[in-house]
Design an enzyme around this catalytic site. Structure first.
Site, mmCIF file in Angstrom:
data_model
loop_
_atom_site.group_PDB
_atom_site.id
_atom_site.type_symbol
_atom_site.label_atom_id
_atom_site.label_comp_id
_atom_site.label_asym_id
_atom_site.label_seq_id
_atom_site.Cartn_x
_atom_site.Cartn_y
_atom_site.Cartn_z
ATOM 1 N N CYS A 79 9.975 13.056 5.010
ATOM 2 C CA CYS A 79 9.230 13.009 3.752
ATOM 3 C C CYS A 79 9.043 14.394 3.153
ATOM 4 C CB CYS A 79 7.881 12.326 3.965
ATOM 5 S SG CYS A 79 7.689 10.849 2.939
ATOM 6 N N ASP B 256 -0.871 4.489 2.852
ATOM 7 C CA ASP B 256 -0.319 5.261 3.969
ATOM 8 C C ASP B 256 -0.105 6.693 3.507
ATOM 9 O OD1 ASP B 256 1.804 4.455 2.302
ATOM 10 O OD2 ASP B 256 3.265 4.558 3.923
ATOM 11 N N ASP C 152 12.168 2.941 1.045
ATOM 12 C CA ASP C 152 12.026 4.323 1.490
ATOM 13 C C ASP C 152 13.304 4.747 2.180
ATOM 14 O OD1 ASP C 152 9.668 6.072 1.220
ATOM 15 O OD2 ASP C 152 8.553 4.333 1.965
ATOM 16 N N ASP D 106 1.356 1.533 -6.973
ATOM 17 C CA ASP D 106 0.751 1.245 -5.677
ATOM 18 C C ASP D 106 1.781 1.511 -4.594
ATOM 19 O OD1 ASP D 106 -1.138 0.236 -3.740
ATOM 20 O OD2 ASP D 106 -2.053 -0.894 -5.380
ATOM 21 N N GLY E 261 22.590 -4.809 3.993
ATOM 22 C CA GLY E 261 22.380 -3.450 3.533
ATOM 23 C C GLY E 261 23.630 -2.856 2.933
ATOM 24 N N HIS E 262 23.675 -1.541 2.920
ATOM 25 C CA HIS E 262 24.794 -0.835 2.304
ATOM 26 C C HIS E 262 25.010 0.467 3.052
ATOM 27 C CE1 HIS E 262 27.580 0.425 -0.828
ATOM 28 N NE2 HIS E 262 26.971 1.594 -0.848
ATOM 29 N N ASP F 168 4.352 1.135 3.918
ATOM 30 C CA ASP F 168 3.845 0.606 2.651
ATOM 31 C C ASP F 168 3.453 -0.869 2.775
ATOM 32 O OD1 ASP F 168 4.139 2.982 1.212
ATOM 33 O OD2 ASP F 168 6.226 2.556 0.726
#
Length: 727
Positions: free
Chosen positions: A400, A610, A447, A430, A520-521, A470
């Site tokens: 992050c 969070d 994320d 939010d 997914g990718h 989240d």
């Protein structure tokens, strides 16, 4: 190493022994393009055994004798896996780990040292400790010294050089602490110190006598109790601390490798190559078939350049080099205090000058792993205006810490139109978007994280937990996840292996909380990046707004992941500690899920979020703005990870921290100093922050503790416009 060269071979160093540490150090100065170098070790730091008696005697601090493998691996551009090897699948070319993973290798080297424990002796595991491996011994010894009775009894099993040296060191330390030790040395043979010269032996025996250390020969330990050792001749010797220094025992898992062994040790030829040409071995776990030598660190050190050459040669398909060990070496044996005796060159006297010589030699070795040469970040020529400022003087953080700053993000989101669909109940703003779903709601969030560790499995676990944050903050039950994975350039085999490792680690996290990974990718890019889009279901979500005056603020994890990972990237030194241990602590916390904490908090919280990229101050102010309240935060009540405050005190910080600090300017007071700096530290897989009614706080903290969550009350919500007062 050039980033545009794909990785096509895996060299795995199993164990963090002296030879492997030196290989990593030398590799850093001349890496081999196309090779992914990995070191596997259960602990983030490895001891330099030559300084062990000095540690026991109190002459050195623990961090002075430890090689920080995490910091060394970063310098070498190597992947570090903090796990214990338990086997080798030679057919599949996999190193089997205690945690259940299997690491691929093209070439492997084993340097796992030896053990001195006595598992066959009844009571040993419960009531005694082995000198090797060092970690447990050092911890238990420090505790014993602090709590020892006035006349502590010690029994050391094994009266070779190591046993005698540690007996003298123990006596010195305990006497310095005001104790009067009663120490007994046991030797199964008929003579003490059988493998040392007569002159040095005479000096050591006289010193043992002067210290009142008793010698018992021709006996072994038959059993160990909590306060005694039962001997093979039936005698019972009192013991408050029992230590085994008896010989060298090979690690048991080597028996299952199918390699040719000698007395349990890996048999190697002059090239340090085992019976399997893809596997090398060095240090105490190896037996030199061409020139057998005793187990001593000096040989591991001398083997390192040859081992490095041969690992590179094996990868390149070039001729190997032979290792020719010296016939003898200078043995400097410490005498407890700052004195030593030498066994070579006919030296007989024991004295302070020999201890100073030994200390100088040992410190010179450890200096190789202290201050690493700086790798300059150069600007291109010519450099356009503004490029130097944009690049900064620090590497960009991962996790992050690589997030876009709050100011730039806010500017971009302000142009986003409001949702036009009736079933979109809440959009940006939010922790997750909220959609109408049957009689309740579905939350959806995404994320992704730029990797801060080359351990793809660990990174995937942390990224999955981070993405779930989240959903947990909204009080929702995780439902499904989609993966977005960018792999670095790899060979096809390594690509498939890394992707499988990522999906296995992430799948384990999502399955544990009842969610399915449904697709997914993937793509190939400059570096590993892992992300997830996650949905969750709730009857009524817990919003970021809703905190009320009188609510207490509860935090479920310690702060500091950003500064610790920034320190690791910058090869920082941790004052009074070991950076690798701080990194391992941060990994452990980031890898801890928060489903149990969310289950306790969601039913009672007025508001919850969070704490991630914008730090505690930024995310708390978001909550206060959404709630129309202010808050008072008690800085000393905020939990921080070991090492984080010390690093912050040195000026270490994440590349995102300045933007986080700027984003809250004018909206808070206080929060100064090293601990205050952690309020702006971006957190990866960070804590939940909940506003809970004050009258329920004590019960909530108790319920969290029952659930295994060590949460803390860090502040209180107050009347007034959105503002944060740190006291």
């Amino acid at each position: 190493m050039r980033d545009d060269v794909p990785l096509v071979q895996d060299i795995v160093l199993v164990g963090g022994g002296h030879a492997h540490a030196l290989v990593l150090r030398m590799w850093a100065m001349d890496p081999l393009p196309g090779v992914r170098l990995t070191v596997v070790n259960p602990n983030p730091a490895a001891p330099y055994t030559g300084m062990l008696p000095g540690l026991i005697a109190g002459h050195y601090r623990a961090e002075e004798i430890m090689i920080d493998l995490v910091r060394l691996a970063r310098f070498a551009g190597a992947r570090v896996i903090l796990d214990r090897a338990v086997g080798i699948d030679r057919e599949a070319r996999r190193i089997l780990l205690g945690g259940g993973r299997a690491l691929r290798y093209d070439i492997a080297s084993v340097d796992v040292g030896i053990g001195s424990d006595l598992p066959e002796v009844p009571g040993f595991a419960a009531h005694a400790v082995a000198a090797k491996p060092l970690g447990d011994y050092a911890r238990r010894w420090e505790r014993f010294v602090a709590e020892a009775p006035p006349e502590p009894a010690l029994v050391l099993i094994g009266a070779g050089v190591g046993g005698v040296e540690l007996a003298l060191a123990s006596s010195h330390r305990l006497r310095a602490a005001g104790r009067v030790p009663r120490i007994t040395l046991l030797e199964r043979g008929g003579a003490v110190l059988p493998n040392i010269g007569a002159r040095a032996r005479d000096v050591l025996l006289r010193r043992l006598a002067a210290e009142g250390i008793a010698l018992r020969t021709g006996v072994t330990a038959a059993a160990v109790g909590p306060d005694h050792v039962l001997l093979s001749d039936g005698a019972r010797v009192a013991s408050d601390f029992t230590l085994a220094v008896a010989g060298a025992r090979a690690q048991g898992w080597l028996q299952g490798t199918g390699l040719v062994l000698q007395d349990g040790f890996i048999a190697v030829d002059a090239h340090l190559q085992s019976s399997d040409p893809a596997i090398f071995a060095a240090g105490d776990c190896a037996h030199l078939t061409h020139a057998p030598r005793p187990k001593a660190g000096v040989f591991a050190v001398r083997e390192a350049p040859v081992l490095l050459h041969n690992l590179r040669a094996a990868a390149l398909g070039r001729p190997l080099q032979a290792y020719r060990p010296q016939r003898d070496y200078l043995k400097l044996v410490s005498l407890g205090g700052r004195e030593a005796v030498a066994d070579k060159f006919g030296l007989r006297s024991g004295g302070a000058w020999l201890w100073r010589l030994k200390d100088r030699i040992d410190r010179a070795f450890m200096a190789k792993f202290d201050a690493y040469p700086a790798m300059a970040r150069s600007l291109p020529e010519p450099a356009v205006r503004g490029l130097a400022e944009a690049m900064g003087d620090k590497p960009m953080c991962g996790g992050c810490g690589a997030k876009v700053g709050a100011g730039a993000l806010g500017d971009a989101l302000r142009a986003l139109p409001r949702p036009m669909r009736g079933d979109v109940l809440a959009g940006a703003g939010d922790d997750a978007a909220v959609l109408r779903h049957g009689g309740g709601v579905q939350v959806i969030t995404t994320d992704h994280l730029r990797a801060f560790t080359a351990d793809a499995g660990l990174m995937a676990r942390i990224a999955a937990i981070h993405a779930l944050g989240d959903v947990w903050a909204m009080g929702a039950a995780p439902q499904v996840a989609l993966a977005q994975v960018t792999l670095p350039r790899l060979s096809a085999a390594m690509q498939a292996d890394m992707l499988a490792e990522v999906m296995a680690a992430a799948g384990e996290v999502f399955r544990a909380v009842g969610a399915d990974v449904v697709g997914g990718h993937t793509t190939v890019g400059a570096e590993l990046t892992i992300g997830f889009t996650v949905t969750g279901l709730a009857v009524m979500p817990v919003k970021k707004g809703g905190a009320r005056p009188g609510d207490v603020l509860i935090l479920t994890k310690a702060l500091g992941t950003g500064v610790i990972m920034a320190g690791e990237m910058a090869l920082a030194r941790l004052p009074g500690g070991i950076l690798g241990e701080a990194v391992a602590g941060a990994f452990s916390q980031m890898g801890r899920m928060q489903d149990r904490a969310a289950a306790v908090l969601a039913p009672v919280a007025h508001a919850m979020t969070d704490v991630t990229g914008f730090g505690l101050a930024g995310h708390l102010l978001e909550m206060l703005e959404a709630s129309g309240c202010s808050a008072r935060l008690r800085l000393e009540a905020v939990p921080v990870l070991p090492g984080a405050e010390a690093l912050a005190g040195q000026g270490v910080e994440s590349s995102l921290a300045p933007a986080n600090r700027a984003a809250v300017a004018g909206r808070m007071t206080g929060g100064i100093g090293a601990r205050g700096a952690l309020l702006f530290d971006p957190q990866t897989a960070g804590p939940l922050l909940a506003a809970v009614p004050g009258e329920q706080a004590e019960a909530v903290i108790a319920a969290l503790a029952t659930a295994g969550e060590a949460a803390a009350v860090v502040g209180v919500v107050e009347e007034g416009p959105a503002f944060l007062r740190v006291v």
